[in-house]
Design an enzyme around this catalytic site. Structure first.
Site, mmCIF file in Angstrom:
data_model
loop_
_atom_site.group_PDB
_atom_site.id
_atom_site.type_symbol
_atom_site.label_atom_id
_atom_site.label_comp_id
_atom_site.label_asym_id
_atom_site.label_seq_id
_atom_site.Cartn_x
_atom_site.Cartn_y
_atom_site.Cartn_z
ATOM 1 N N ASP A 49 -14.610 59.995 38.069
ATOM 2 C CA ASP A 49 -15.527 60.765 37.232
ATOM 3 C C ASP A 49 -16.364 61.731 38.070
ATOM 4 O OD1 ASP A 49 -17.112 58.861 38.463
ATOM 5 O OD2 ASP A 49 -18.120 58.201 36.634
ATOM 6 N N GLU A 69 -19.792 50.820 47.473
ATOM 7 C CA GLU A 69 -20.260 52.156 47.845
ATOM 8 C C GLU A 69 -21.669 52.115 48.417
ATOM 9 O OE1 GLU A 69 -20.799 56.673 46.004
ATOM 10 O OE2 GLU A 69 -19.770 55.124 44.834
#
Length: 262
Positions: free
Chosen positions: A42, A179
């Site tokens: 995305d 992340e």
């Protein structure tokens, strides 16, 4: 590569390589490379459409990107990102989003966060769709996190990250993106889990790495986070080619006689 080969990499201690991709032309090139997997992220909202976050992109636009990548990279394992709030609605709406990405050509879907998504992940997996989890810095939660910054810096946050990682595995995720977390906690989680971890800004002791293609190719301007290694100065190389073309046209060096129809 298929899902079983992805998971086998961890047991065999072979590092996985993953790269974002959003279009046919780049997918065609990557299909010829040694990269194992593609993430149609995305992040396309930012990289391809110029938004300042991942939030604006829709399921329909994500499906278009997935379809283009699938046509360009038929030999790669493709993961499609479920966009912001597309999996936080009714079960039918959630599964519609999954259906759109899978029918477009994805082999798996990725979603951010675990708390509140447990039942849905299990339902998606039970429906025959592999799910990749995503913890740490979850860009869709940028407003709640107060910006794009390193997560799990204190003990309480690290304990929660470990707990959530185990929960993601328990719910059926076949792999997990970590992340922007300290490398030691990423290493601890990688040792804790049976499923492979894919790091971005999580150090070297994970089972694989993912980078945004345009960032890695040096095409993202001044965006240079600490974890990013640029393997090409793509922006300057492309500018040089464009300027050479413009100069050749203005000086009537292009097209030549050989490049013209008689």
């Amino acid at each position: 590569m298929n899902i079983h080969e992805v998971m086998a990499h961890k047991a065999e201690q072979h590092k996985l390589t993953m790269m974002t991709c959003y279009d046919f032309s780049m997918a065609r090139i990557i299909n010829q490379s040694d990269v194992d997997m593609l993430l149609v992220g995305d992040s396309a909202a930012m990289v391809m459409h110029g938004h300042n976050s991942t939030l604006p992109i829709s399921v329909e636009v994500m499906a278009l990107h997935v379809a283009a990548v699938a046509r360009g990279a038929p030999d790669k394992f493709i993961v499609g990102d479920l966009p912001f709030l597309s999996y936080r609605k009714s079960l039918s709406e959630n599964m519609y989003a999954v259906e759109q990405l899978m029918q477009a050509g994805a082999h798996a879907v990725k979603l951010e966060g675990i708390v509140g998504n447990e039942a849905l992940i299990q339902h998606i997996v039970d429906s025959g769709v592999p799910v990749m989890g995503h913890l740490g810095l979850t860009p869709q939660s940028v407003n709640a996190l107060g910006g794009f910054k390193v997560q799990a810096r204190n003990q309480a946050e690290q304990d929660k990250l470990k707990k959530d990682s185990l929960l993601a595995q328990q719910c059926g995720c076949f792999s997990l993106v970590l992340e922007c977390v300290p490398q030691q906690i990423a290493a601890d989680i990688t040792a804790l889990l049976e499923i492979p971890t894919i790091g971005i800004g999580a150090g070297v002791h994970v089972d694989g790495q993912v980078l945004v293609l345009q960032d890695m190719l040096g095409m993202s301007g001044a965006f240079k986070p600490k974890f990013l290694r640029q393997y090409l100065d793509g922006e300057q190389l492309i500018l040089q080619a464009m300027n050479a073309y413009a100069a050749d046209v203005k000086s009537q060096q292009f097209p030549s006689t050989e490049e013209s129809y008689q």
